[in-house]
Design a protein around this motif. Structure first.
Motif, PDB file in Angstrom:
ATOM      1  N   SER A 196       0.835  -1.203   0.000  1.00 54.87           N
ATOM      2  CA  SER A 196       0.000   0.000   0.000  1.00 54.87           C
ATOM      3  C   SER A 196       0.870   1.253   0.000  1.00 54.87           C
ATOM      4  O   SER A 196       1.998   1.239   0.501  1.00 54.87           O
ATOM      5  CB  SER A 196      -0.890   0.031   1.247  1.00 54.87           C
ATOM      6  N   ARG A 222       0.118   5.791   0.257  1.00 53.87           N
ATOM      7  CA  ARG A 222      -0.846   6.891   0.386  1.00 53.87           C
ATOM      8  C   ARG A 222      -0.211   8.141  -0.195  1.00 53.87           C
ATOM      9  O   ARG A 222       0.799   8.630   0.322  1.00 53.87           O
ATOM     10  CB  ARG A 222      -1.205   7.109   1.851  1.00 53.87           C
ATOM     11  N   SER A 279      -0.332  12.158  -1.273  1.00 53.66           N
ATOM     12  CA  SER A 279      -0.923  13.415  -0.822  1.00 53.66           C
ATOM     13  C   SER A 279      -0.649  14.497  -1.850  1.00 53.66           C
ATOM     14  O   SER A 279       0.368  14.462  -2.555  1.00 53.66           O
ATOM     15  CB  SER A 279      -0.325  13.847   0.521  1.00 53.66           C
ATOM     16  N   PHE A 312      -5.966  13.275  -1.191  1.00 52.41           N
ATOM     17  CA  PHE A 312      -5.277  12.024  -0.891  1.00 52.41           C
ATOM     18  C   PHE A 312      -5.676  10.947  -1.897  1.00 52.41           C
ATOM     19  O   PHE A 312      -6.761  10.978  -2.469  1.00 52.41           O
ATOM     20  CB  PHE A 312      -5.623  11.536   0.508  1.00 52.41           C
ATOM     21  N   GLN A 338      -5.394   6.833  -1.355  1.00 53.42           N
ATOM     22  CA  GLN A 338      -4.979   5.619  -0.651  1.00 53.42           C
ATOM     23  C   GLN A 338      -4.992   4.471  -1.645  1.00 53.42           C
ATOM     24  O   GLN A 338      -6.033   4.184  -2.242  1.00 53.42           O
ATOM     25  CB  GLN A 338      -5.931   5.327   0.514  1.00 53.42           C
TER      26      GLN A 338
END
Length: 128
Positions: free
Chosen positions: A17, A19, A21, A79, A81
């Motif tokens: 994973s 994330r 921004s 964001f 994810q």
């Protein structure tokens, strides 16, 4: 002048994973969409996820069920994810803002080139 600055890219193994921004500054548009595009090696820039002015979100088929786009309006931050990443997700990820000129956003890179703003991009590499 609108500026977008992405961060959070990196290298992960398949199934991992990340994330991303995107911090927005200087935005004076009252109606706009924001989203994420990916440009893979030798490929055109393609939509990943868009948050429309009404708050609805659309995803590419490959992103559905694995990626989640969200906004923190107080922090002026977008964001993305990304879970269960696959090698096909490899590429440079760009956030964008597209002001609404007619009735809706176009979600098309060529229009964003003309009337919107792109971030500088952040690299995501997914290995087996």
């Amino acid at each position: 002048q609108v500026q977008l600055v992405e961060s959070g890219g990196g290298s992960v193994q398949s199934g991992g994973s990340l994330r991303l921004s995107c911090v927005v500054s200087g935005n004076t548009h009252s109606r706009y969409c924001m989203g994420w595009f990916r440009q893979g090696p030798g490929k055109e820039r393609a939509k990943v996820a868009i948050i429309d002015n009404d708050g609805s979100t659309t995803y590419s088929e490959s992103a559905k069920g694995r990626f989640t786009a969200s906004k923190d309006n107080a922090a002026n931050t977008l964001f993305l994810q990304m879970d269960n990443l696959e090698p096909e997700d490899t590429g440079t990820y760009y956030c964008e803002i597209e002001p609404i000129v007619m009735h809706t956003c176009t979600h098309r890179p060529e229009f964003i080139d003309m009337i919107g703003t792109w971030g500088q991009g952040t690299q995501v590499t997914v290995s087996l």
